[in-house]
Scaffold this active site. Structure first.
Site, PDB file in Angstrom:
ATOM      1  N   ARG A  77      32.075 -18.252  59.862  1.00 35.66           N
ATOM      2  CA  ARG A  77      33.410 -17.644  59.929  1.00 35.66           C
ATOM      3  C   ARG A  77      33.674 -17.024  61.300  1.00 35.66           C
ATOM      4  NH1 ARG A  77      33.286 -13.899  54.968  1.00 35.66           N
ATOM      5  NH2 ARG A  77      35.411 -13.360  55.522  1.00 35.66           N
ATOM      6  N   HIS A 126      36.571  -2.217  55.248  1.00 34.50           N
ATOM      7  CA  HIS A 126      35.541  -3.181  54.839  1.00 34.50           C
ATOM      8  C   HIS A 126      34.639  -3.620  55.989  1.00 34.50           C
ATOM      9  CE1 HIS A 126      38.240  -4.271  51.144  1.00 34.50           C
ATOM     10  NE2 HIS A 126      37.605  -3.133  50.992  1.00 34.50           N
ATOM     11  N   CYS A 158      14.750  -1.790  66.685  1.00 38.03           N
ATOM     12  CA  CYS A 158      13.453  -1.727  66.000  1.00 38.03           C
ATOM     13  C   CYS A 158      12.912  -3.102  65.583  1.00 38.03           C
ATOM     14  CB  CYS A 158      13.541  -0.805  64.774  1.00 38.03           C
ATOM     15  SG  CYS A 158      14.413  -1.554  63.379  1.00 38.03           S
ATOM     16  N   GLY A 195      50.501  -7.917  53.394  1.00 38.02           N
ATOM     17  CA  GLY A 195      49.583  -9.046  53.260  1.00 38.02           C
ATOM     18  C   GLY A 195      48.321  -8.768  52.480  1.00 38.02           C
TER      19      GLY A 195
END
Ligand code: BJW
Ligand code: ZN
Length: 247
Positions: A77, A126, A158, A195
């Site tokens: 994506r 999100h 790390c 939307g």
């Protein structure tokens, strides 16, 4: 008489738009549809990937079962998004930050197109597809700096595995993001809901809070949603055509 763009908005909305100071805009996948980003639900949605519905591949359970598969889906994506540009809806909203003293932009989108259009303070409910988060130390890293687009990236600090810094189904929202958005909703005068199918919570409760605390709620969407009946005004059509007409 044929209804032209001028008749699309009520006098009430024109007046409120001209006088409001505290305005909240909640956006969903539909605001990016005219940029070429597929929506999750609604007509023509591409909600399935390799036979898996997105509720499955974008879920906390899948992350535990198969982190490499989740990364494959997000790398894919991100690759599609790289070529896409903000559309006139993103641009109109970016202009509104100079028009209204107190504009709060709250998005469910992870695509970064509001920022690409020039919006500065975006509450991302999100997360972002452009960031990864270390599963061990929690450090967040910018994926635009990543050289490889394959496999599970390792933490720059790390060395542990990272995961996409997005909120999958069944996960909590980033600390403070919803609370910040809810506080803005409770004090706004005008609330645009642009939307979104308004079915995913807690994001869908933002306009509910705005309405309950007295804001004028305006939905912009070519289709009706569960919010339509509770909105003060529904502007039926594409965000990229409607929002620039407002100003
Ligand atoms: C246009 C257009 C154009 C087209 N112009 N418009 C209360 C009740 C029931 C369930 C729950 C509840 N509270 C929480 C839940 C569970 C769940 C949930 O809401 N499920 C419902 C679906 C039933 N919520 C969660 O899991 C959330 N976490 C949570 O609540 O944590 C607490 C908790 C934890 C554990 C257990 C219990 C509670 C997290 C939700 C995270 C959502 N994540 C996703 C995926 C992100 C990663 C990825 O991209 O893969 O976020 S799901 C997906 O939906 C994505 C979107 O942000 C989100 C919303 O979708 P959106 O933006 O509305 O898009 P669409 O496609 O649905 O709609 C597009 C709209 O645009 C349509 O209306 C079109 O008509 C319109 N449109 N062209 C204007 N040109
Ligand atoms: Zn780490």
């Amino acid at each position: 008489m044929q209804a032209g763009p001028k008749q699309l908005f009520s006098e009430e909305l024109r007046g409120r738009f001209g006088e409001a100071n505290r305005v909240l805009v909640l956006t969903g996948a539909g605001v990016s549809a005219e940029s070429g980003v597929p929506t999750f639900r609604g007509g023509g949605a591409t909600g399935v990937w390799k036979g898996l519905p997105f509720e499955v591949i974008s879920s906390a359970g899948m992350l535990e079962r198969d982190l490499p598969a989740v990364w494959e889906w997000f790398h894919y994506r991100r690759g599609l998004l790289e070529a896409l540009k903000p559309n006139p809806a993103h641009e109109a909203i970016a202009r509104w930050q100079d028009r209204f003293g107190g504009l709060a932009l709250v998005t469910q989108n992870i695509d970064g197109l509001h920022q690409a259009a020039g919006s500065r303070e975006v509450i991302e409910l999100h997360g972002s597809i452009w960031r990864a988060r270390c599963v061990d130390c929690g450090a967040r890293h910018n994926l635009r700096e990543l050289r490889s687009d394959n496999g599970v990236p390792a933490c720059f600090d790390c060395g542990s595995s990272m995961r996409p810094d997005v909120v999958l189904f069944g996960e909590m929202l980033p600390l403070g993001a919803f609370e910040q958005a809810a506080a803005k909703a409770a004090s706004c005068e005008l609330c645009f809901v642009v939307g979104t199918s308004a079915v995913v919570y807690p994001a869908a409760s933002i306009p509910e809070i705005a309405r309950a605390t007295g804001a004028y709620v305006v939905e912009v969407n070519p289709e009706r949603t569960p919010l339509s009946d509770f909105s003060d005004e529904v502007l039926t059509g594409n965000a990229g055509e409607i929002l620039p007409l407002l100003g």
